[in-house]
Design an enzyme around this catalytic site. Structure first.
Site, PDB file in Angstrom:
ATOM      1  N   ARG A  10       0.885  -1.165   0.000  1.00 44.24           N
ATOM      2  CA  ARG A  10       0.000   0.000   0.000  1.00 44.24           C
ATOM      3  C   ARG A  10       0.916   1.207   0.000  1.00 44.24           C
ATOM      4  NH1 ARG A  10      -5.503   1.078   1.804  1.00 44.24           N
ATOM      5  NH2 ARG A  10      -5.628   3.128   2.791  1.00 44.24           N
ATOM      6  N   HIS A  14      -7.144   1.282  -6.789  1.00 46.75           N
ATOM      7  CA  HIS A  14      -7.491   0.548  -5.558  1.00 46.75           C
ATOM      8  C   HIS A  14      -8.284  -0.705  -5.968  1.00 46.75           C
ATOM      9  CE1 HIS A  14      -7.972  -0.331  -1.479  1.00 46.75           C
ATOM     10  NE2 HIS A  14      -8.708   0.685  -1.051  1.00 46.75           N
ATOM     11  N   GLN A  17     -10.393  -3.039  -3.466  1.00 40.87           N
ATOM     12  CA  GLN A  17     -11.640  -2.445  -2.982  1.00 40.87           C
ATOM     13  C   GLN A  17     -12.769  -2.637  -3.992  1.00 40.87           C
ATOM     14  OE1 GLN A  17     -12.282  -0.724   0.135  1.00 40.87           O
ATOM     15  NE2 GLN A  17     -14.319  -1.224  -0.660  1.00 40.87           N
ATOM     16  N   ASP A  35     -16.441   8.612  -2.201  1.00 43.77           N
ATOM     17  CA  ASP A  35     -15.246   8.445  -1.368  1.00 43.77           C
ATOM     18  C   ASP A  35     -14.998   9.784  -0.674  1.00 43.77           C
ATOM     19  OD1 ASP A  35     -12.916   7.456  -0.253  1.00 43.77           O
ATOM     20  OD2 ASP A  35     -11.794   7.322  -2.133  1.00 43.77           O
ATOM     21  N   CYS A  91     -16.090   3.269   0.420  1.00 43.09           N
ATOM     22  CA  CYS A  91     -14.984   2.377   0.809  1.00 43.09           C
ATOM     23  C   CYS A  91     -14.500   2.632   2.241  1.00 43.09           C
ATOM     24  CB  CYS A  91     -13.839   2.477  -0.177  1.00 43.09           C
ATOM     25  SG  CYS A  91     -13.120   4.120  -0.300  1.00 43.09           S
ATOM     26  N   ARG A 143     -14.086  -7.104   1.819  1.00 42.81           N
ATOM     27  CA  ARG A 143     -12.672  -6.936   1.456  1.00 42.81           C
ATOM     28  C   ARG A 143     -11.922  -8.217   1.820  1.00 42.81           C
ATOM     29  NH1 ARG A 143      -9.889  -2.008   1.404  1.00 42.81           N
ATOM     30  NH2 ARG A 143      -8.008  -3.263   1.137  1.00 42.81           N
TER      31      ARG A 143
END
Length: 309
Positions: free
Chosen positions: A109, A136, A139, A225, A265, A293
């Site tokens: 990450r 991402h 996700q 988001d 998310c 996830r």
């Protein structure tokens, strides 16, 4: 078990897999989740080790990968910026060569996508993108798996993206192109999605709307988001002003289909990008989405290490 050891596959962006591979992945995630709920052991990755490298902090990414790997029978090595600075203490290529000799799988990450690509190019084991500035993918796999659980196939459906043209938006566009659905994108001026950065070939699978309300009209799924993604905190105030009209509220949800789902998310800021009434309301599936996830990533890790079972 698979008959032959698969060649190394990395998962650095959504476009790394085909529609057929995603169909398999969603099927496996459902099976793995059922076993988890029934307290049934599923440990195909005994004696395998996952290295997790975090240059950006995380709650969900860490818990979902770490718990998931342990549940699959494997073990985890957790590295933060203090333990390993990609490309600072030593060249990324060297870190990749060393770490990948000691573990079976690496999740990273980090900031620039180029960092994870450089690591993968020199790794002897599969590398997974746990989030970069550009993408991402884990996700979106979880999000689509969640949609399938609640509503069936996403093919031919409409997803409304309201907010920043960020890594999530880029990944939704890739997903739409591969899985055959449409994304309605509405961002404030200056925060648009860049088709080149998103890495998609055409604009056939998405439409751009100046008005977020219009983007939500007739949508099967409305998603957003935070206004300020990690790494862009200096722009916080400017973004707050620019994004004022891009808060997903009950009116937007009414413009969508009556059975439309809402996703985020997380972490979420109620009263900024989404009204509390929406995220805590009956159409919201954010908690299933967060849990998924783990199940989706378990299916992903199993697939990267063992191929199709």
């Amino acid at each position: 078990m698979s008959t032959s050891a698969p060649s190394i596959r990395h998962y650095l962006q959504f476009s790394d897999f085909t529609a057929d591979e995603y169909a398999y992945l969603f099927e496996r995630a459902a099976i793995i989740k059922r076993k988890f709920k029934a307290y049934e052991k599923h440990q195909p990755l005994v004696d395998r080790t996952l290295a997790m490298i975090f240059e950006k902090a995380s709650t969900r990414t860490r818990v979902s990968f770490e718990a998931g790997m342990y549940q699959l029978g494997g073990s985890v090595v957790h590295l933060t910026t203090g333990d390993s600075q990609l490309g600072r203490a030593e060249p990324i290529e060297d870190s990749a060569k060393v770490i990948s000799r000691m573990v079976d799988l690496v999740m990273i990450r980090t900031f620039e996508q180029t960092k994870i690509e450089s690591f993968a190019a020199h790794s002897r084991v599969p590398v997974i993108n746990g989030l970069t500035n550009e993408f991402h993918p884990c996700q979106i796999v979880a999000d689509i798996f969640t949609y399938i659980e609640h509503r069936g196939s996403i093919k031919g459906k409409t997803v409304a993206w309201v907010g920043d043209g960020n890594n999530m938006a880029n990944t939704w566009l890739q997903a739409a192109e591969i899985l055959g659905f449409t994304v309605h994108v509405s961002t404030p001026s200056g925060y648009e999605v860049d088709q080149d950065v998103a890495g998609i070939r055409s604009s056939d699978s998405y439409k751009v709307f100046k008005d977020p309300m219009e983007a939500c009209r007739g949508a099967d799924l409305v998603t957003t988001d935070v206004w300020t993604s990690m790494g862009y905190e200096a722009e916080n105030e400017a973004r707050r002003k620019a994004f004022a009209d891009w808060c997903v509220d009950e009116e937007m949800m009414r413009a969508a289909k009556p059975d439309a789902l809402f996703m985020h998310c997380l972490p979420a800021h109620r009263g900024e990008e989404v009204q509390a009434e929406v995220i805590d309301g009956p159409q919201s599936v954010v908690w299933d989405e967060a849990e998924n996830r783990m199940h989706a990533q378990k299916a992903l890790m199993e697939f990267l290490l063992l191929g199709r079972l």
